[in-house]
Motif scaffolding. Structure first.
Motif, PDB file in Angstrom:
ATOM      1  N   ARG A   1       0.849  -1.190   0.000  1.00 14.91           N
ATOM      2  CA  ARG A   1       0.000   0.000   0.000  1.00 14.91           C
ATOM      3  C   ARG A   1       0.884   1.238   0.000  1.00 14.91           C
ATOM      4  NH1 ARG A   1      -3.004  -2.537   4.727  1.00 14.91           N
ATOM      5  NH2 ARG A   1      -1.759  -1.057   5.918  1.00 14.91           N
TER       6      ARG A   1
ATOM      7  N   HIS B   1       2.835  -0.848   3.821  1.00 18.80           N
ATOM      8  CA  HIS B   1       2.483  -2.158   4.381  1.00 18.80           C
ATOM      9  C   HIS B   1       1.857  -3.053   3.312  1.00 18.80           C
ATOM     10  CE1 HIS B   1       3.511  -1.140   8.497  1.00 18.80           C
ATOM     11  NE2 HIS B   1       3.009   0.069   8.250  1.00 18.80           N
ATOM     12  N   VAL B   2       1.838  -4.340   3.611  1.00 18.69           N
ATOM     13  CA  VAL B   2       1.312  -5.312   2.662  1.00 18.69           C
ATOM     14  C   VAL B   2      -0.194  -5.098   2.456  1.00 18.69           C
ATOM     15  CG1 VAL B   2       0.841  -7.775   2.325  1.00 18.69           C
ATOM     16  CG2 VAL B   2       3.051  -7.045   3.218  1.00 18.69           C
ATOM     17  N   ARG B   3      -0.643  -5.283   1.226  1.00 19.59           N
ATOM     18  CA  ARG B   3      -2.093  -5.285   0.971  1.00 19.59           C
ATOM     19  C   ARG B   3      -2.662  -6.609   1.452  1.00 19.59           C
ATOM     20  NH1 ARG B   3      -3.904  -3.663  -4.959  1.00 19.59           N
ATOM     21  NH2 ARG B   3      -5.890  -4.140  -3.955  1.00 19.59           N
ATOM     22  N   ASP B   4      -3.237  -6.606   2.657  1.00 16.33           N
ATOM     23  CA  ASP B   4      -3.683  -7.843   3.300  1.00 16.33           C
ATOM     24  C   ASP B   4      -4.718  -8.593   2.479  1.00 16.33           C
ATOM     25  OD1 ASP B   4      -2.146  -7.491   5.654  1.00 16.33           O
ATOM     26  OD2 ASP B   4      -3.599  -5.996   6.328  1.00 16.33           O
ATOM     27  N   ASP B   5      -5.625  -7.836   1.865  1.00 17.21           N
ATOM     28  CA  ASP B   5      -6.685  -8.505   1.108  1.00 17.21           C
ATOM     29  C   ASP B   5      -6.087  -9.311  -0.043  1.00 17.21           C
ATOM     30  OD1 ASP B   5      -5.834  -6.165  -0.131  1.00 17.21           O
ATOM     31  OD2 ASP B   5      -7.796  -5.724  -1.023  1.00 17.21           O
TER      32      ASP B   5
ATOM     33  N   LEU C   1      -2.942 -10.375  -0.247  1.00 19.85           N
ATOM     34  CA  LEU C   1      -2.111 -11.462   0.263  1.00 19.85           C
ATOM     35  C   LEU C   1      -2.967 -12.655   0.677  1.00 19.85           C
ATOM     36  CD1 LEU C   1       0.719 -12.429   1.009  1.00 19.85           C
ATOM     37  CD2 LEU C   1       0.394 -11.442   3.278  1.00 19.85           C
ATOM     38  N   ARG C   2      -4.065 -12.378   1.372  1.00 14.10           N
ATOM     39  CA  ARG C   2      -4.931 -13.470   1.830  1.00 14.10           C
ATOM     40  C   ARG C   2      -5.499 -14.247   0.656  1.00 14.10           C
ATOM     41  NH1 ARG C   2      -6.725 -10.662   6.216  1.00 14.10           N
ATOM     42  NH2 ARG C   2      -8.022  -9.497   4.766  1.00 14.10           N
TER      43      ARG C   2
ATOM     44  N   GLU D   1       6.696  -8.341   7.829  1.00 11.32           N
ATOM     45  CA  GLU D   1       5.291  -8.751   7.696  1.00 11.32           C
ATOM     46  C   GLU D   1       5.166 -10.086   6.976  1.00 11.32           C
ATOM     47  OE1 GLU D   1       2.500  -5.687   6.368  1.00 11.32           O
ATOM     48  OE2 GLU D   1       3.840  -4.164   7.192  1.00 11.32           O
ATOM     49  N   LEU D   2       5.941 -10.267   5.922  1.00 16.16           N
ATOM     50  CA  LEU D   2       5.827 -11.508   5.149  1.00 16.16           C
ATOM     51  C   LEU D   2       6.381 -12.698   5.916  1.00 16.16           C
ATOM     52  CD1 LEU D   2       6.696  -9.925   1.707  1.00 16.16           C
ATOM     53  CD2 LEU D   2       4.520 -11.037   2.287  1.00 16.16           C
TER      54      LEU D   2
ATOM     55  N   GLU E   1       3.806 -13.550   8.518  1.00 10.83           N
ATOM     56  CA  GLU E   1       2.552 -14.056   7.955  1.00 10.83           C
ATOM     57  C   GLU E   1       2.738 -15.424   7.310  1.00 10.83           C
ATOM     58  OE1 GLU E   1      -1.382 -13.739   7.548  1.00 10.83           O
ATOM     59  OE2 GLU E   1      -0.169 -12.073   8.310  1.00 10.83           O
TER      60      GLU E   1
END
Lengths: 254, 254, 254
Positions: free
Chosen positions: A164, A168-172, A174-175, A198-199, A202
């Motif tokens: 983003r 930070h990671v775009r969680d949506d 990544l999921r 984060e990676l 996660e």
């Protein structure tokens, strides 16, 4: 079993050699970033260092795009051949190349070298318009076309592609991606410590990470091993405070 | 015909030598940043490397200001002479030296070396108070006084001088400056990729750029040649998609 | 009499050697950051370079915490002994170790090496909850326990510990700390130029600074000497404009 891809943004040759000599154990692949290979005086010396160390190397996807854009893909393949590059990156981060056509190039170029394909755009706004389903679809299409690994684009700023604007990671995304794909087939570009942490948290310490700067190779390795504050409590085996440690007089200088 | 000025912020001698050996083709001038020359053990070895490579060098304007502030300008000139510096930078970025008096120093010191004069202040707030007309007037005055090039100040953060606090070029200033001055007489400090890209897009690949870090020399060269995503579509010759490229089986590994 | 502590985040060995050869005069202590020492192939060569140059060295506090967390403090002391480290850092930046217990480790480990203790947490939010009185109390407790120096934590981002999220010094904490402690007993982590400038202006050019990157050693030295714009007017002796400088024709090239 994790893969770490270092990006070379144009290191001087002595420094490049020094980095591989000291930290080559933590590098699996080197990418000569974007079109830097064409303005590197000593490319042959760099590739010799990598072959000696058993490290693969290839040209950034932008160079593929540049040759394709110029209608000179055969020249690109000659460059791959002449340099001994071990992989080919196929991307559409910059030029107007739609996903199905990109996948077609993945298929064709796989005849020459194992292909790393990239999903995501360098332009933050264009990337933001990619939905989680777009990411998943493109990754699947590239894998089906024969890509060895699919790279998720995140520019060196760490603020576009799968990241983003706040870094930070775009969680949506990544999921959604992890729901349908074995992470061993993905290489996440993670040029900043925030993204690396984060990676690893996660996906785990074996996550494949790319666009790692030479200066961060040791740092990433410590994150993978729980040797840095950011991941210590998650990844390091705990014997404390259950077994309160003691200092035995005479442990050193005895 | 473009000029690229690299800033040396105090590189160790081995790294400095390595950079010039690998990337000297992309450097025209080296500035020993601010007063770093006075705390550099091996200045003689660095200058020998540059003379050997045919690259000019000089001291950051802050060193001129420091000696002027201390009332020791003769000592500064002795340092210039002793080091073989090829240019002199005259600036008023820090000390209280008004523009007409600065221009007078440009005139006097031009008797000793070609002078690079600088316009703009290091302090973001002071620089913000300079109107486009102030910039144009100061540049003209310095050129009239004999400056070989006029440098537009942008600190290493890329957020003052001709840059806005958000790191982008002050368009109003740039437009006004370009309306009245041949860009070949200007050297734009551009320490960040954002600024490098904006100036190359606005003025062209031949724009003179300064305060380029050693680590960015190759990157800047790729931007000038359309070998990076940021300038590829603008600067690279296109044969696509008009002439849809094909991959001839057997182009490599044949 | 000031102390400058350089952090090594995993430099390749050639670069490390180059830095110490060129800039060793401006380094008093080297910290092998966090757990990097455990993934450094040539630690012995690095420590030999430092012993040769008469520079002290030790492991980042995170490594102490990691061993303590794992219930293996004896192994940590064996590592200290085997490497010839000159100091031990004791911290509680990451693991749950309360201040009195940390001070107890300061006391015990002082039997082995001079101890540098650290106050402050790596987590920005936890650090923000430390009041000025908490900082003062912890510093006093660690000094009473025998710490040679107390380090005020500021991560490499320069945005936690004694720094605010905006990257500037927490003035309330700094004022309270300086009211009760001789700054010669404190080592301020100052990884950014903003922090370096603020601390030098506030405490003076002799302030002890830590977490200085290899690339910033010369920059920090110029700040201490008033050779950079940020501190020139405060620290450089002025002979201007009272004694208006003149340029004597013939000072160079005569």
């Amino acid at each position: 079993m994790s893969t770490t891809m270092m990006i070379d943004p144009g290191l001087p040759t002595g420094q490049f050699t020094d980095v591989i000599a000291s930290h080559g154990d933590y590098v699996d692949l080197v990418k000569f970033g974007w079109g830097t290979a064409l303005v590197t005086r000593d490319l042959d010396r760099k590739t010799a260092v990598l072959r000696e160390a058993g490290i693969g190397y290839y040209f950034g996807g932008t160079l593929f795009e540049r040759y394709l854009w110029g209608g000179r893909l055969d020249d690109f393949l000659a460059l791959v051949e002449g340099s001994g590059a071990t992989h080919i990156e196929v991307s559409n981060g910059t030029i107007p190349l739609d996903q199905p056509t990109k996948a077609e190039y993945v298929r064709r170029l796989s005849a020459y070298r194992p292909v790393l394909s990239e999903v995501g755009y360098k332009d933050a706004e264009r990337s933001a318009h990619l939905s989680p389903a777009d990411w998943v679809g493109a990754i699947r299409e590239d894998l089906d076309a024969g890509a060895e690994l699919v790279i998720t684009e995140t520019r060196e700023s760490g603020r576009s592609g799968m990241a983003r604007p706040d870094g930070h990671v775009r969680d949506d995304v990544l999921r959604a991606v992890l729901a349908g794909t074995d992470p061993a087939r993905l290489l996440f570009e993670a040029p900043t410590k925030d993204l690396q942490v984060e990676l690893i948290k996660e996906i785990g310490p074996e996550v494949n990470l790319g666009n790692i700067a030479a200066a961060d190779l040791v740092g990433v390795e410590t994150l993978r091993r729980g040797l840095r504050g950011d991941t210590l409590l998650q990844l390091a085996p705990a014997g404390f405070p259950a077994a309160q440690p003691t200092v035995h007089k005479g442990a050193i200088n005895a």
